[in-house]
Design an enzyme around this catalytic site. Structure first.
Site, PDB file in Angstrom:
ATOM      1  N   GLY A 102       0.804  -1.213   0.000  1.00 32.89           N
ATOM      2  CA  GLY A 102       0.000   0.000   0.000  1.00 32.89           C
ATOM      3  C   GLY A 102       0.842   1.270   0.000  1.00 32.89           C
ATOM      4  O   GLY A 102       0.315   2.374   0.097  1.00 32.89           O
ATOM      5  N   GLY A 106       4.875  -2.066  -4.866  1.00 29.96           N
ATOM      6  CA  GLY A 106       4.487  -2.913  -5.995  1.00 29.96           C
ATOM      7  C   GLY A 106       4.615  -2.147  -7.303  1.00 29.96           C
ATOM      8  O   GLY A 106       5.173  -2.647  -8.286  1.00 29.96           O
ATOM      9  N   ASP A 132       2.713 -14.041 -15.135  1.00 29.48           N
ATOM     10  CA  ASP A 132       1.881 -15.158 -14.693  1.00 29.48           C
ATOM     11  C   ASP A 132       1.430 -14.801 -13.288  1.00 29.48           C
ATOM     12  O   ASP A 132       2.226 -14.891 -12.348  1.00 29.48           O
ATOM     13  CB  ASP A 132       2.679 -16.466 -14.683  1.00 29.48           C
ATOM     14  CG  ASP A 132       3.011 -16.935 -16.084  1.00 29.48           C
ATOM     15  OD1 ASP A 132       2.179 -16.721 -16.987  1.00 29.48           O
ATOM     16  OD2 ASP A 132       4.095 -17.493 -16.281  1.00 29.48           O
ATOM     17  N   TYR A 142      -2.284  -6.453 -11.928  1.00 28.00           N
ATOM     18  CA  TYR A 142      -1.766  -6.243 -13.285  1.00 28.00           C
ATOM     19  C   TYR A 142      -2.814  -5.591 -14.193  1.00 28.00           C
ATOM     20  O   TYR A 142      -2.476  -4.754 -15.038  1.00 28.00           O
ATOM     21  CB  TYR A 142      -1.272  -7.574 -13.871  1.00 28.00           C
ATOM     22  CG  TYR A 142      -0.029  -8.073 -13.165  1.00 28.00           C
ATOM     23  CD1 TYR A 142       1.145  -7.320 -13.163  1.00 28.00           C
ATOM     24  CD2 TYR A 142      -0.022  -9.285 -12.473  1.00 28.00           C
ATOM     25  CE1 TYR A 142       2.286  -7.764 -12.507  1.00 28.00           C
ATOM     26  CE2 TYR A 142       1.122  -9.727 -11.813  1.00 28.00           C
ATOM     27  CZ  TYR A 142       2.263  -8.962 -11.835  1.00 28.00           C
ATOM     28  OH  TYR A 142       3.392  -9.389 -11.181  1.00 28.00           O
TER      29      TYR A 142
HETATM   30  C1  LIG Z   1       0.246  -7.134  -5.450  1.00 31.35           C
HETATM   31  C2  LIG Z   1       1.328  -6.323  -4.715  1.00 31.35           C
HETATM   32  C3  LIG Z   1       2.656  -6.508  -5.445  1.00 31.35           C
HETATM   33  C4  LIG Z   1       0.923  -4.843  -4.724  1.00 31.35           C
HETATM   34  O1  LIG Z   1       1.948  -4.111  -4.094  1.00 31.35           O
HETATM   35  P1  LIG Z   1       1.628  -2.822  -3.190  1.00 31.35           P
HETATM   36  O2  LIG Z   1       2.931  -2.217  -2.824  1.00 31.35           O
HETATM   37  O3  LIG Z   1       0.726  -3.216  -2.072  1.00 31.35           O
HETATM   38  O4  LIG Z   1       0.805  -1.908  -4.192  1.00 31.35           O
HETATM   39  P2  LIG Z   1       1.032  -0.359  -4.503  1.00 31.35           P
HETATM   40  O5  LIG Z   1       0.994   0.402  -3.212  1.00 31.35           O
HETATM   41  O6  LIG Z   1       2.233  -0.180  -5.326  1.00 31.35           O
HETATM   42  O7  LIG Z   1      -0.280  -0.035  -5.353  1.00 31.35           O
HETATM   43  C5  LIG Z   1      -0.239   0.708  -6.518  1.00 31.35           C
HETATM   44  C6  LIG Z   1      -1.640   0.753  -7.118  1.00 31.35           C
HETATM   45  O8  LIG Z   1      -2.070  -0.599  -7.386  1.00 31.35           O
HETATM   46  C7  LIG Z   1      -3.315  -0.856  -6.731  1.00 31.35           C
HETATM   47  N1  LIG Z   1      -3.303  -2.243  -6.261  1.00 31.35           N
HETATM   48  C8  LIG Z   1      -2.448  -2.833  -5.392  1.00 31.35           C
HETATM   49  N2  LIG Z   1      -2.751  -4.148  -5.254  1.00 31.35           N
HETATM   50  C9  LIG Z   1      -3.821  -4.372  -6.050  1.00 31.35           C
HETATM   51  C10 LIG Z   1      -4.613  -5.506  -6.335  1.00 31.35           C
HETATM   52  N3  LIG Z   1      -4.352  -6.723  -5.812  1.00 31.35           N
HETATM   53  N4  LIG Z   1      -5.637  -5.363  -7.207  1.00 31.35           N
HETATM   54  C11 LIG Z   1      -5.917  -4.170  -7.793  1.00 31.35           C
HETATM   55  N5  LIG Z   1      -5.207  -3.039  -7.573  1.00 31.35           N
HETATM   56  C12 LIG Z   1      -4.171  -3.151  -6.702  1.00 31.35           C
HETATM   57  C13 LIG Z   1      -3.322   0.115  -5.552  1.00 31.35           C
HETATM   58  O9  LIG Z   1      -4.655   0.366  -5.107  1.00 31.35           O
HETATM   59  C14 LIG Z   1      -2.684   1.345  -6.176  1.00 31.35           C
HETATM   60  O10 LIG Z   1      -3.677   1.986  -6.978  1.00 31.35           O
HETATM   61  P3  LIG Z   1      -3.663   3.566  -7.390  1.00 31.35           P
HETATM   62  O11 LIG Z   1      -2.617   3.693  -8.480  1.00 31.35           O
HETATM   63  O12 LIG Z   1      -5.040   3.802  -7.913  1.00 31.35           O
HETATM   64  O13 LIG Z   1      -3.315   4.323  -6.153  1.00 31.35           O
HETATM   65  C15 LIG Z   1       1.447  -6.761  -3.232  1.00 31.35           C
HETATM   66  O14 LIG Z   1       0.197  -6.641  -2.599  1.00 31.35           O
HETATM   67  C16 LIG Z   1       1.952  -8.168  -3.044  1.00 31.35           C
HETATM   68  O15 LIG Z   1       3.161  -8.395  -3.007  1.00 31.35           O
HETATM   69  N6  LIG Z   1       1.049  -9.140  -2.904  1.00 31.35           N
HETATM   70  C17 LIG Z   1       1.433 -10.504  -2.650  1.00 31.35           C
HETATM   71  C18 LIG Z   1       2.160 -11.119  -3.837  1.00 31.35           C
HETATM   72  C19 LIG Z   1       1.423 -11.002  -5.148  1.00 31.35           C
HETATM   73  O16 LIG Z   1       0.228 -11.227  -5.210  1.00 31.35           O
HETATM   74  N7  LIG Z   1       2.158 -10.639  -6.219  1.00 31.35           N
HETATM   75  C20 LIG Z   1       1.586 -10.408  -7.526  1.00 31.35           C
HETATM   76  C21 LIG Z   1       2.379 -10.975  -8.616  1.00 31.35           C
HETATM   77  S1  LIG Z   1       2.408 -12.758  -8.702  1.00 31.35           S
END
Ligand SMILES: CC(C)(COP(=O)(O)OP(=O)(O)OC[C@H]1O[C@@H](n2cnc3c(N)ncnc32)[C@H](O)[C@@H]1OP(=O)(O)O)[C@@H](O)C(=O)NCCC(=O)NCCS
Length: 175
Positions: A102, A106, A132, A142
């Site tokens: 958050g 990411g 993937d 994504y």
């Molecule tokens: C998915 C993940 C990488 C997001 O990272 P994060 O640091 O929490 O996200 P950020 O703070 O960079 O968010 C950036 C934007 O993406 C959005 N966002 C983050 N996770 C999201 C999700 N799962 N679905 C939709 N939008 C999402 C945020 O709301 C934010 O939106 P904005 O641009 O409108 O403000 C993180 O939650 C994570 O590591 N999850 C577990 C592993 C995983 O699922 N990895 C994915 C690839 S396999």
């Protein structure tokens, strides 16, 4: 929050306390990423807070050369393409530690990986970046950045290089 991204150095980076909430992604970073780099199967880049000299890993992504089968490319993109696999860069895994989620880590990781694809594409043709997603929640992340789901493959998505080149944050990085 200032994040610094550098190649994983197994003898320097501390990954023990890393927890993104998805055990498979935690285990990959802790047990497999270093081996995969040695095998030439993937490269992992890690994020640290405040400086590259901080060993504590708070996020990572990994990349590999890949391809996308013609039949998996959505029809609106494939109309003028040859009917053989399209060259791609795979972001195999990407994760942020729960304590940092958050806080745009990411996004920082994703933009860094896309910027890398742009640089690689100046030497090796890349039609699209492929991901993937580990599950539906990851897929939504994504989709938020414009990735397009594969034809007939639920959790794989692509972002064409032509689109990546129009992303402001990418072009800013390169200037
Ligand atoms: C998915 C993940 C990488 C997001 O990272 P994060 O640091 O929490 O996200 P950020 O703070 O960079 O968010 C950036 C934007 O993406 C959005 N966002 C983050 N996770 C999201 C999700 N799962 N679905 C939709 N939008 C999402 C945020 O709301 C934010 O939106 P904005 O641009 O409108 O403000 C993180 O939650 C994570 O590591 N999850 C577990 C592993 C995983 O699922 N990895 C994915 C690839 S396999």
């Amino acid at each position: 929050m200032n994040f610094y991204i550098s190649p994983l150095n197994s003898s320097f980076h501390n990954r023990e306390s890393f927890d993104c909430g998805k055990p498979t992604l935690n285990d990959y970073l802790k047990k497999i990423a270093g081996q995969d780099a040695k095998r030439g199967y993937s490269k992992t880049f890690v994020a640290t807070l405040d400086s590259v000299d901080n060993p504590e890993v708070v996020g990572y992504y990994s990349t590999s050369a890949s391809s996308i089968k013609f039949e998996n490319i959505p029809q609106h993109l494939s109309k003028k393409l040859p009917k053989y696999p399209a060259p791609a860069m795979l972001i195999g895994r990407l994760a942020a530690d729960r304590r940092m989620q958050g806080q745009r880590l990411g996004e920082t990781l994703l933009i860094h990986a896309l910027d890398r694809a742009v640089r690689v594409s100046s030497e090796m043709a890349i039609f699209a970046v492929k991901v993937d997603a580990i599950d539906e929640e990851a897929k939504r992340f994504y989709l938020h950045y414009g990735f397009i789901p594969f034809q007939n493959k639920e959790l794989s998505l692509l972002l064409p290089m032509t689109t990546i080149l129009t992303i402001d944050k990418i072009t800013n990085n390169r200037n």
